[in-house]
Design a protein around this motif. Structure first.
Motif, mmCIF file in Angstrom:
data_model
loop_
_atom_site.group_PDB
_atom_site.id
_atom_site.type_symbol
_atom_site.label_atom_id
_atom_site.label_comp_id
_atom_site.label_asym_id
_atom_site.label_seq_id
_atom_site.Cartn_x
_atom_site.Cartn_y
_atom_site.Cartn_z
ATOM 1 N N ALA A 37 6.579 -1.305 -5.316
ATOM 2 C CA ALA A 37 6.610 0.045 -4.757
ATOM 3 C C ALA A 37 6.924 -0.067 -3.268
ATOM 4 N N MET A 38 7.269 1.051 -2.695
ATOM 5 C CA MET A 38 7.539 1.117 -1.255
ATOM 6 C C MET A 38 6.578 2.120 -0.630
ATOM 7 N N ILE A 39 5.826 1.686 0.380
ATOM 8 C CA ILE A 39 5.043 2.631 1.166
ATOM 9 C C ILE A 39 6.015 3.396 2.048
ATOM 10 N N MET A 40 6.005 4.705 1.920
ATOM 11 C CA MET A 40 6.880 5.566 2.698
ATOM 12 C C MET A 40 6.042 6.354 3.695
ATOM 13 N N VAL A 41 6.591 6.586 4.872
ATOM 14 C CA VAL A 41 5.999 7.517 5.835
ATOM 15 C C VAL A 41 7.043 8.593 6.072
ATOM 16 N N GLY A 42 6.820 9.739 5.443
ATOM 17 C CA GLY A 42 7.869 10.743 5.438
ATOM 18 C C GLY A 42 9.057 10.201 4.661
ATOM 19 N N ALA A 43 10.222 10.199 5.310
ATOM 20 C CA ALA A 43 11.431 9.688 4.666
ATOM 21 C C ALA A 43 11.710 8.238 5.035
ATOM 22 N N GLU A 44 10.836 7.623 5.842
ATOM 23 C CA GLU A 44 11.069 6.269 6.332
ATOM 24 C C GLU A 44 10.344 5.241 5.469
ATOM 25 N N GLU A 45 11.045 4.136 5.173
ATOM 26 C CA GLU A 45 10.412 3.031 4.472
ATOM 27 C C GLU A 45 9.513 2.267 5.440
ATOM 28 N N PHE A 46 8.252 2.051 5.034
ATOM 29 C CA PHE A 46 7.293 1.360 5.893
ATOM 30 C C PHE A 46 7.072 -0.083 5.443
ATOM 31 N N ARG A 47 6.770 -0.293 4.170
ATOM 32 C CA ARG A 47 6.492 -1.655 3.699
ATOM 33 C C ARG A 47 6.633 -1.707 2.187
ATOM 34 N N ARG A 48 7.318 -2.755 1.712
ATOM 35 C CA ARG A 48 7.384 -2.986 0.270
ATOM 36 C C ARG A 48 6.120 -3.708 -0.172
ATOM 37 N N VAL A 49 5.543 -3.265 -1.270
ATOM 38 C CA VAL A 49 4.332 -3.888 -1.796
ATOM 39 C C VAL A 49 4.537 -4.212 -3.267
ATOM 40 N N ARG A 50 3.709 -5.133 -3.732
ATOM 41 C CA ARG A 50 3.784 -5.551 -5.120
ATOM 42 C C ARG A 50 2.508 -5.149 -5.851
ATOM 43 N N SER A 51 2.496 -5.419 -7.148
ATOM 44 C CA SER A 51 1.390 -4.942 -7.979
ATOM 45 C C SER A 51 0.053 -5.565 -7.602
ATOM 46 N N ASN A 52 0.052 -6.697 -6.878
ATOM 47 C CA ASN A 52 -1.232 -7.272 -6.467
ATOM 48 C C ASN A 52 -1.945 -6.392 -5.448
ATOM 49 N N CYS A 53 -1.283 -5.354 -4.955
ATOM 50 C CA CYS A 53 -1.958 -4.381 -4.096
ATOM 51 C C CYS A 53 -2.881 -3.464 -4.894
ATOM 52 N N TRP A 54 -2.585 -3.248 -6.176
ATOM 53 C CA TRP A 54 -3.375 -2.295 -6.964
ATOM 54 C C TRP A 54 -3.900 -2.872 -8.285
ATOM 55 N N ASP A 55 -3.389 -4.003 -8.691
ATOM 56 C CA ASP A 55 -3.762 -4.564 -9.990
ATOM 57 C C ASP A 55 -4.909 -5.561 -9.820
ATOM 58 N N PRO A 56 -6.117 -5.233 -10.264
ATOM 59 C CA PRO A 56 -7.246 -6.148 -10.065
ATOM 60 C C PRO A 56 -7.069 -7.480 -10.780
ATOM 61 N N GLN A 57 -6.372 -7.484 -11.931
ATOM 62 C CA GLN A 57 -6.189 -8.744 -12.650
ATOM 63 C C GLN A 57 -5.276 -9.695 -11.868
ATOM 64 N N ALA A 58 -4.260 -9.147 -11.211
ATOM 65 C CA ALA A 58 -3.402 -9.981 -10.366
ATOM 66 C C ALA A 58 -4.198 -10.554 -9.199
ATOM 67 N N ARG A 59 -5.056 -9.728 -8.602
ATOM 68 C CA ARG A 59 -5.916 -10.206 -7.513
ATOM 69 C C ARG A 59 -6.826 -11.330 -7.988
ATOM 70 N N LEU A 60 -7.496 -11.101 -9.098
ATOM 71 C CA LEU A 60 -8.459 -12.079 -9.593
ATOM 72 C C LEU A 60 -7.775 -13.394 -9.950
ATOM 73 N N ALA A 61 -6.571 -13.317 -10.490
ATOM 74 C CA ALA A 61 -5.836 -14.541 -10.811
ATOM 75 C C ALA A 61 -5.501 -15.318 -9.545
ATOM 76 N N ASP A 62 -5.059 -14.625 -8.485
ATOM 77 C CA ASP A 62 -4.758 -15.298 -7.225
ATOM 78 C C ASP A 62 -6.039 -15.845 -6.586
ATOM 79 N N MET A 63 -7.131 -15.119 -6.702
ATOM 80 C CA MET A 63 -8.412 -15.614 -6.197
ATOM 81 C C MET A 63 -8.810 -16.896 -6.912
ATOM 82 N N ASP A 64 -8.646 -16.931 -8.227
ATOM 83 C CA ASP A 64 -8.960 -18.141 -8.976
ATOM 84 C C ASP A 64 -8.107 -19.312 -8.509
#
Length: 351
Positions: A37-64
């Motif tokens: 996904a892309m974090i947008m501020v108005g019409a401007e692109e701010f930062r591209r993010v991946r599912s590890n920003c919102w997916d707890p299973q991806a986080r937990l796997a990286d933590m492991d």
């Protein structure tokens, strides 16, 4: 203490995939695929993010993978909404905080949610903090300033006093760095602006009297090693003594406040970690990663592992002991978390 512990990471961020559109010019999420996904501020692109920003299973796997047992999950600062009227910012905070609880719930105690608050409105900020603590948040992340108001602002001091009364840890993150042609090149806002912002806010807490007004029970930590503060403490101390007529506005000299705050280890080099320890003490440094963003540290705790000057006690304090106290974790909580995992991380000092 038992000789097997996981790392506690006190600095990571989240972005809820279901973040709603809240109006023209406000941050929103343009979901480009299931994993990006892309974090947008108005019409401007701010930062591209991946599912590890919102997916707890991806986080937990990286933590492991990195040997992290517990991770603090804080807001991404662009969503703070400090430029909004208090009531609107309170609404934004409520939405973000409730979504953060949803992200952290599958972690079963390994993902600790930190709230955001409408810091521009002290009453609303205190009210939202109360609501979040009751709902299960373990702490609060604040920006290092609200417009031109720094951390010695009367309203911010009121909020910090309230956090101290509740026993809620506070994590301070730089944000909203100044822009200029010189800082807009080469990620200058991140490479120079962020360290400067944090440094300035620690100075404000000292010279502005915040530490004199807030009880010493306040647990407060500054991101990115406290910015450039540790390197320039000598200059700060010298100025306090040599220009007493201008800047001696605190009860004590700057060095007297070094045990009043902590910093994280997002500084990447062992030499920088050694300076933090020499300046602040090993008891004031905790592992942070800035996960999942590109300027963060992976594997988490790498700088601690590469710092061969650390004693066993210092290494364990930085990896988990200091953060356990900062977070107010019950005795045995970390060990119980480690034992519930399928892997066990052995202390580098006892491996």
């Amino acid at each position: 203490m038992p000789d097997s512990h996981g790392i506690i990471d006190i600095h990571s961020h989240a972005v809820p995939r279901s973040w709603p559109y809240l109006g023209e010019g406000r941050p929103w999420l343009r979901v480009d695929s299931e994993r990006e996904a892309m974090i947008m501020v108005g019409a401007e692109e701010f930062r591209r993010v991946r599912s590890n920003c919102w997916d707890p299973q991806a986080r937990l796997a990286d933590m492991d993978d990195d040997g992290v047992s517990i991770q603090v999950v804080s807001p991404t600062p662009v969503f703070f909404g400090y430029d909004l009227p208090g009531a609107e910012a309170e609404k934004v905070a409520r939405i973000f905080n409730d979504l953060t609880l949803e992200i952290c719930a599958p972690g079963q105690g390994r993902l600790l949610p930190f709230a955001q608050v409408p810091l521009q409105d002290p009453d609303a900020a205190c009210r939202e903090l109360d609501r979040c603590v009751a709902a299960g948040h373990r702490g609060v992340e604040i920006g290092n300033h609200v417009g031109d108001r720094d951390l010695d602002d009367a309203g911010v001091v009121t909020f910090l006093q309230h956090a101290a009364e509740l026993g809620v840890p506070v994590f301070v993150h730089p944000w909203d760095m100044p822009a200029s042609p010189r800082l807009d090149r080469w990620m200058g806002q991140w490479l120079a602006g962020m360290p400067m912002e944090t440094h300035l806010s620690i100075i404000a807490m000292i010279l502005g009297g915040t530490f004199d007004k807030v009880p010493d029970t306040l647990r407060i930590c500054f991101a990115h090693g406290g910015g450039s503060f540790a390197f320039w403490l000598g200059r700060f101390e010298n100025a306090w003594r040599q220009r007493h007529d201008i800047i001696a506005t605190s009860r004590e000299p700057p060095s007297a406040y070094l045990r009043r705050f902590s910093v994280d280890s997002v500084i990447f080099e062992p030499a920088a970690l050694r300076m933090l320890m020499d300046t602040l003490g090993a008891s004031q440094v905790m592992v942070g990663s800035d996960y999942p963003y590109p300027l963060g540290e992976r594997p988490v705790g790498d700088v601690v592992r590469r710092s061969d000057f650390l004693s066993c006690d210092q290494r364990e304090a930085i990896l988990w002991g200091n953060a356990s106290r900062f977070l107010g974790l019950p005795d045995g909580c970390l060990q119980a978390t480690v034992e519930e995992e399928s892997h066990r991380v052995r202390s580098p000092c006892r491996a």
